[in-house]
Write an enzyme that holds these catalytic residues in place. Structure first.
Site, mmCIF file in Angstrom:
data_model
loop_
_atom_site.group_PDB
_atom_site.id
_atom_site.type_symbol
_atom_site.label_atom_id
_atom_site.label_comp_id
_atom_site.label_asym_id
_atom_site.label_seq_id
_atom_site.Cartn_x
_atom_site.Cartn_y
_atom_site.Cartn_z
ATOM 1 N N ASP A 168 -3.481 6.977 1.698
ATOM 2 C CA ASP A 168 -3.099 8.164 0.922
ATOM 3 C C ASP A 168 -3.810 9.420 1.433
ATOM 4 O O ASP A 168 -4.937 9.348 1.928
ATOM 5 C CB ASP A 168 -3.425 7.932 -0.563
ATOM 6 N N ASN A 177 -2.080 12.046 3.373
ATOM 7 C CA ASN A 177 -1.472 12.689 4.553
ATOM 8 C C ASN A 177 -1.016 14.119 4.242
ATOM 9 O O ASN A 177 -1.218 15.031 5.042
ATOM 10 C CB ASN A 177 -0.255 11.902 5.042
ATOM 11 N N LEU A 203 -4.165 -11.574 14.067
ATOM 12 C CA LEU A 203 -4.089 -10.792 12.827
ATOM 13 C C LEU A 203 -2.627 -10.673 12.412
ATOM 14 O O LEU A 203 -1.757 -10.455 13.260
ATOM 15 C CB LEU A 203 -4.653 -9.382 13.095
ATOM 16 N N GLU A 213 9.007 4.325 -5.100
ATOM 17 C CA GLU A 213 9.034 5.653 -5.745
ATOM 18 C C GLU A 213 9.084 6.783 -4.720
ATOM 19 O O GLU A 213 9.521 7.900 -5.023
ATOM 20 C CB GLU A 213 7.800 5.828 -6.644
ATOM 21 N N ARG A 224 10.923 11.681 -2.962
ATOM 22 C CA ARG A 224 10.383 12.878 -2.282
ATOM 23 C C ARG A 224 11.523 13.668 -1.623
ATOM 24 O O ARG A 224 12.632 13.139 -1.468
ATOM 25 C CB ARG A 224 9.370 12.436 -1.225
ATOM 26 N N HIS A 271 1.788 12.848 8.192
ATOM 27 C CA HIS A 271 2.225 11.462 8.413
ATOM 28 C C HIS A 271 2.078 11.101 9.894
ATOM 29 O O HIS A 271 1.665 9.994 10.230
ATOM 30 C CB HIS A 271 3.675 11.274 7.961
HETATM 31 C C1 IPE Z 1 1.141 5.479 -2.855
HETATM 32 O O1 IPE Z 1 0.851 6.815 -2.632
HETATM 33 C C2 IPE Z 1 2.153 4.991 -1.871
HETATM 34 C C3 IPE Z 1 1.713 4.943 -0.475
HETATM 35 C C4 IPE Z 1 0.528 5.209 -0.014
HETATM 36 C C5 IPE Z 1 2.721 4.506 0.448
HETATM 37 P P1 IPE Z 1 1.544 7.992 -3.463
HETATM 38 O O2 IPE Z 1 0.929 9.242 -2.950
HETATM 39 O O3 IPE Z 1 3.014 7.861 -3.375
HETATM 40 O O4 IPE Z 1 1.094 7.666 -4.944
HETATM 41 P P2 IPE Z 1 0.837 8.619 -6.185
HETATM 42 O O5 IPE Z 1 2.082 9.422 -6.382
HETATM 43 O O6 IPE Z 1 -0.321 9.494 -5.858
HETATM 44 O O7 IPE Z 1 0.529 7.685 -7.317
HETATM 45 C C1 IPE Z 2 0.481 8.912 1.889
HETATM 46 O O1 IPE Z 2 0.177 10.252 1.909
HETATM 47 C C2 IPE Z 2 1.746 8.576 2.652
HETATM 48 C C3 IPE Z 2 2.903 8.181 1.825
HETATM 49 C C4 IPE Z 2 2.900 8.049 0.526
HETATM 50 C C5 IPE Z 2 4.142 7.941 2.515
HETATM 51 P P1 IPE Z 2 0.855 11.269 0.889
HETATM 52 O O2 IPE Z 2 2.100 11.791 1.521
HETATM 53 O O3 IPE Z 2 1.005 10.663 -0.444
HETATM 54 O O4 IPE Z 2 -0.232 12.420 0.856
HETATM 55 P P2 IPE Z 2 -0.715 13.244 -0.419
HETATM 56 O O5 IPE Z 2 -1.151 12.244 -1.448
HETATM 57 O O6 IPE Z 2 0.435 14.065 -0.861
HETATM 58 O O7 IPE Z 2 -1.872 14.059 0.108
HETATM 59 MG MG MG Z 3 -0.216 10.548 -2.055
#
Ligand code: IPE
Ligand code: IPE
Ligand code: MG
Length: 242
Positions: A16, A18, A127, A63, A67, A33
């Protein structure tokens, strides 16, 4: 009796941060990403080197389809490119890839890439890299429940026969040991629909670092933190260790 094995057999990571990483640098979210792929490379290498046998990476939740379409498309595109580009190196490292999630919603090209990476890396024994892609734990539990209900209705199984192993074998993680350590980067302390059943006795680690900055050293630090934990599984501490 306490369980103290210093290297976790299975590490699962919620990658999480990115988007926040990109924002901090004045970049577009998709650039975060892209930067995150380098962390995936580093962590796969570090996990294989340290003797971890299973590494699960949460790459896209059910979910996440909600986006903006440009971001979803960029993630799908990045997945395909990465799968093609990384296959030889993964093979060389003895890494086999298993993609976990519902496949119904993917485009033909994404489906082809999933089949390609799974077959190109099949047989890697060092792995197993499990990519949770279009994964959600509640959906997984719902599908497992339906599957078991159908078996009962067909007379294959009685209600009394349903035990933890029947449930475990009906999940997408069938054959994979429960995670010993779950890491979520970016300082968020939640599971976001990840491995709800399987996480029962996992150790949790929530570093502040954003995913694109989580590299080999950060992974090794997570393993050190894990090695210092005392897992009791509901039992009492082993007095011989005290
Ligand atoms: C969880 O992260 C899903 C992934 C890392 C793939 P999200 O960024 O989507 O989750 P929330 O919205 O903060 O709970
Ligand atoms: C995690 O990073 C990647 C995915 C959920 C695909 P985010 O895109 O959720 O990054 P933040 O949480 O918005 O910083
Ligand atoms: Mg996130």
């Amino acid at each position: 009796m306490s369980e103290k094995k210093s290297i976790p057999q299975h590490v699962a990571i919620i990658m999480d941060g990115n988007g926040r990483w990109a924002k901090q640098l004045g970049k577009e979210r998709y650039e975060g990403h892209i930067a995150g792929v380098e962390s995936v490379r580093a962590v796969v290498r570090a996990a294989a080197k340290s003797g971890v046998r299973w590494l699960t990476l949460y790459a896209f939740s059910t979910e996440n389809w909600g986006r903006p379409v440009e971001e979803v498309n960029a993630i799908m595109e990045l997945f395909c490119q990465t799968v093609v580009g990384e296959a030889p190196e993964l093979k060389k490292q003895g890494v086999s890839v298993r993609v976990m999630g519902e496949r119904k919603r993917f485009s033909e090209s994404v489906l082809r890439m999933i089949e390609y990476i799974e077959s190109a890396t099949a047989g890697g024994e060092r792995l197993t890299l499990v990519l949770a892609f279009n994964y959600s734990s509640r959906r997984e539990l719902l599908l497992a429940t339906r599957h078991i209900a159908c078996r009962v209705a067909a007379g294959e199984l009685s209600a009394e026969d349903i035990d933890e192993s029947v449930i475990g074998d009906s999940l997408m993680t069938r054959g994979i040991p429960d995670p010993d350590l779950i890491i979520r980067t970016s300082g968020e302390c939640r599971l976001s629909n990840f491995l709800l059943w399987q996480a029962s006795y996992a150790e949790f680690y929530f570093p502040e670092v954003l995913w694109p900055d989580f590299r080999e050293e950060a992974f090794e630090e997570a393993l050190r933190v894990y090695a210092g934990r005392d897992r009791r599984f509901g039992l009492v501490a082993d007095s011989s260790n005290e």
